[in-house]
Design a protein around this motif. Sequence first.
Motif, PDB file in Angstrom:
ATOM      1  N   ARG A   4      -8.011  11.964  -4.695  1.00 19.93           N
ATOM      2  CA  ARG A   4      -7.705  11.361  -5.726  1.00 19.93           C
ATOM      3  C   ARG A   4      -6.478  10.939  -6.566  1.00 19.93           C
ATOM      4  O   ARG A   4      -5.561  10.351  -6.816  1.00 19.93           O
ATOM      5  CB  ARG A   4      -8.701  11.599  -6.783  1.00 19.93           C
TER       6      ARG A   4
ATOM      7  N   GLN B  66     -10.335  14.484   4.930  1.00 22.56           N
ATOM      8  CA  GLN B  66     -11.821  14.389   4.550  1.00 22.56           C
ATOM      9  C   GLN B  66     -12.711  14.834   5.839  1.00 22.56           C
ATOM     10  O   GLN B  66     -13.486  15.539   5.326  1.00 22.56           O
ATOM     11  CB  GLN B  66     -12.354  12.936   4.693  1.00 22.56           C
ATOM     12  N   ARG B  67     -11.660  14.671   6.938  1.00 17.02           N
ATOM     13  CA  ARG B  67     -13.382  15.425   8.087  1.00 17.02           C
ATOM     14  C   ARG B  67     -12.840  16.526   7.778  1.00 17.02           C
ATOM     15  O   ARG B  67     -13.679  17.264   8.704  1.00 17.02           O
ATOM     16  CB  ARG B  67     -12.518  14.628   9.353  1.00 17.02           C
TER      17      ARG B  67
ATOM     18  N   GLU C 295       0.919  -1.358  -0.116  1.00 15.04           N
ATOM     19  CA  GLU C 295      -0.080   0.121   0.058  1.00 15.04           C
ATOM     20  C   GLU C 295       0.915   1.576   0.300  1.00 15.04           C
ATOM     21  O   GLU C 295       0.547   2.329  -0.794  1.00 15.04           O
ATOM     22  CB  GLU C 295      -1.061   0.090   1.097  1.00 15.04           C
ATOM     23  N   GLY C 296       1.701   0.662   0.791  1.00  7.98           N
ATOM     24  CA  GLY C 296       2.776   2.883   0.770  1.00  7.98           C
ATOM     25  C   GLY C 296       3.802   2.606  -0.363  1.00  7.98           C
ATOM     26  O   GLY C 296       3.421   3.514  -0.839  1.00  7.98           O
TER      27      GLY C 296
ATOM     28  N   THR D 289      -8.021  10.321   5.713  1.00 10.40           N
ATOM     29  CA  THR D 289      -8.619  10.404   6.134  1.00 10.40           C
ATOM     30  C   THR D 289      -9.143  11.663   7.401  1.00 10.40           C
ATOM     31  O   THR D 289     -10.909  12.505   6.902  1.00 10.40           O
ATOM     32  CB  THR D 289      -9.153   9.319   7.175  1.00 10.40           C
TER      33      THR D 289
ATOM     34  N   MET E 195       1.334   4.225  -2.688  1.00  5.87           N
ATOM     35  CA  MET E 195       0.583   5.160  -2.588  1.00  5.87           C
ATOM     36  C   MET E 195       1.299   6.481  -2.576  1.00  5.87           C
ATOM     37  O   MET E 195       0.779   7.151  -3.488  1.00  5.87           O
ATOM     38  CB  MET E 195       0.208   5.369  -1.482  1.00  5.87           C
TER      39      MET E 195
ATOM     40  N   LYS F 188     -11.993  17.363  -3.768  1.00  3.10           N
ATOM     41  CA  LYS F 188     -11.166  16.011  -3.953  1.00  3.10           C
ATOM     42  C   LYS F 188      -9.658  15.791  -4.360  1.00  3.10           C
ATOM     43  O   LYS F 188      -9.334  14.699  -4.562  1.00  3.10           O
ATOM     44  CB  LYS F 188     -12.282  15.232  -4.400  1.00  3.10           C
TER      45      LYS F 188
ATOM     46  N   MET G 231      -3.656  10.696  -4.654  1.00  2.00           N
ATOM     47  CA  MET G 231      -2.975   9.767  -4.536  1.00  2.00           C
ATOM     48  C   MET G 231      -3.282   8.089  -4.840  1.00  2.00           C
ATOM     49  O   MET G 231      -2.749   7.212  -4.290  1.00  2.00           O
ATOM     50  CB  MET G 231      -2.669   9.647  -3.209  1.00  2.00           C
ATOM     51  N   TRP G 232      -4.554   8.249  -5.623  1.00  5.24           N
ATOM     52  CA  TRP G 232      -5.062   6.218  -5.994  1.00  5.24           C
ATOM     53  C   TRP G 232      -5.345   6.294  -7.540  1.00  5.24           C
ATOM     54  O   TRP G 232      -4.963   5.195  -8.025  1.00  5.24           O
ATOM     55  CB  TRP G 232      -6.392   6.357  -5.160  1.00  5.24           C
ATOM     56  N   GLN G 233      -5.781   7.527  -7.717  1.00  2.71           N
ATOM     57  CA  GLN G 233      -5.455   7.601  -9.708  1.00  2.71           C
ATOM     58  C   GLN G 233      -4.956   6.214 -10.711  1.00  2.71           C
ATOM     59  O   GLN G 233      -3.538   6.900 -10.020  1.00  2.71           O
ATOM     60  CB  GLN G 233      -6.374   8.509  -9.817  1.00  2.71           C
TER      61      GLN G 233
ATOM     62  N   GLN H  35      -2.564   6.725   5.375  1.00  7.16           N
ATOM     63  CA  GLN H  35      -4.257   6.806   5.043  1.00  7.16           C
ATOM     64  C   GLN H  35      -5.221   7.556   6.244  1.00  7.16           C
ATOM     65  O   GLN H  35      -5.824   8.270   5.947  1.00  7.16           O
ATOM     66  CB  GLN H  35      -3.896   4.650   5.444  1.00  7.16           C
TER      67      GLN H  35
ATOM     68  N   ASP I   6     -14.832  18.298   5.208  1.00  2.00           N
ATOM     69  CA  ASP I   6     -16.303  17.996   5.322  1.00  2.00           C
ATOM     70  C   ASP I   6     -16.724  19.164   7.090  1.00  2.00           C
ATOM     71  O   ASP I   6     -17.574  19.719   6.516  1.00  2.00           O
ATOM     72  CB  ASP I   6     -16.883  16.219   6.085  1.00  2.00           C
TER      73      ASP I   6
ATOM     74  N   LYS J 189       1.831   6.659  -7.054  1.00  2.00           N
ATOM     75  CA  LYS J 189       0.900   7.100  -7.277  1.00  2.00           C
ATOM     76  C   LYS J 189       0.936   8.537  -6.753  1.00  2.00           C
ATOM     77  O   LYS J 189       0.590   9.275  -8.282  1.00  2.00           O
ATOM     78  CB  LYS J 189      -0.717   6.780  -6.420  1.00  2.00           C
TER      79      LYS J 189
END
Lengths: 250, 250
Positions: free
Chosen positions: B215, B244-245, B132-133, B241, B136, B211, B217-219, B237, B248, B139
């Motif tokens: 975004r 994102q908070r 994952e690292g 997250t 990411m 976004k 980091m993944w696309q 990760q 929001d 990416k």
Amino acid sequence: MLETGGQLWSIGELAALCGVTVRTLHHYDRIGLFRATGRTGSGHRRYSEDDVRHLYRIRALRALGLSLEQVREVLASSPDDAGAVRQLLSAQLSALRNQAEQARRLQHQIQALLDNTGSTMPGVDHFISILEGMTMYEKYFTEEQRTELAQRRAELGPAAVDDAKATFARLVEEGLGYVSANTPVDDPAVLDFARRWDGLGSRFHSNDATKSAARSMWQDNSPELSARLPWPPDRLQELVTYLQRVRDAG
Amino acid sequence: MLETGGQLWSIGELAALCGVTVRTLHHYDRIGLFRATGRTGSGHRRYSEDDVRHLYRIRALRALGLSLEQVREVLASSPDDAGAVRQLLSAQLSALRNQAEQARRLQHQIQALLDNTGSTMPGVDHFISILEGMTMYEKYFTEEQRTELAQRRAELGPAAVDDAKATFARLVEEGLGYVSANTPVDDPAVLDFARRWDGLGSRFHSNDATKSAARSMWQDNSPELSARLPWPPDRLQELVTYLQRVRDAG
DNA sequence: GTAGGACCTGACGTGGCGTCAGGATCAAGC
DNA sequence: GCTTGATCCTGACGCCACGTCAGGTCCTAC
């Protein structure tokens, strides 16, 4: 309903976040690879933070070139069974090696094709003619790389393969002579030639010797192209056709 | 009926001769790429010597990695229009280059993964955590290779990309600090941080800045892996997250 | 309340064939 | 001339990882 606490994402948000399409998530859902932990009362999927991590793992494994089934295997394997995962990745590694090598070979082949036809500005026919020759040449000379033949190769040893190459070269020269001279197909020399031709093929094939020689010139995939074609492909084609007639006559 | 004179082959013979399956010939027939010149009274296909040559051309072109449609194009192109064929082959050449490079990258990535986890005999989780690292990390850092961004890159120049990389590294460090300290999402420093984070992403994306960072980091796909991950993936990760908070809340 | 986006399920398409299924035909031996 | 087994025919579904409608429901902001 559905109040698990913590951040929840809709399918569109998750897709944007992880760089996949909504359809992909639908697909993963349908095949049971990855489903949302929750749904709203009306049926809309709701994804948790754990889901995000899970999807990210899936995408990471997919990015290594694993199939969805393989991804499923890895994620389903018990946490301390790293051996199976290592094995799967090793297999993937060698598959990638083959892919890369195959791609390199085709690059060289196409490059050679473009170089070969560069200055003369030939017609498409000439193009293909050269290509046919290259392909046919390769197909025979890399016979020894075919997996089906691995065992027989082991039995014969590499020296026998080299010998076969030289023999093939001589046979082609001989056969082209017969074709040029339009030698009748029932000439004893031609029959003997056909026998030797088939014999060369049958040393590497386990199947019917009658077809093996012609077949060996076309089958399967092809490896590196390092040399150029010493015979015009049209002539080789003629030779193969000629051999076919010899066999039909015999 | 059907007496064209000369050698005729049945479908099975032709298949054996050219190293393809009968089903393949049926397929070529159905899509109109290659049909037998004749049929017997009862409907069995009969192939002429010209057919053999034609099929051989098809197989030769297929062996270069062309699709059946491309094969059809090449064979349908007028005999002196070598330019179109050269162009198609050049395109194929660059496609193969990409393929080979992609395969090499994945090889390195998997090799690094196996090396990284070689001595410690870790669990599958650790495995994937490393992966994952790596993913990411890549990416983001290879963001500049995405075709969508080609134009913006040209505007910004390579120096700006390098600068963005350094900026990203600093931003991650800063963000991980906020996460570690559990800084409230409405803290002015955090809001400023989120603004800068999004700003970095928006310099490379044309779409919604809100976004874009996550975004990015993944696309899409990922290029060469030359460096190792300086931050633990779980933390990254968490950072995403957390961001994102923040958004929001804002 | 309503408009337009986001969401749902279901179904078909993609490429290059593989793999049956159910039947007709061919070639060789008796 | 008849049987038998190999070969041939067409049609249809499967594969993989989704893309792309179609037709309908739901959510959210004004």
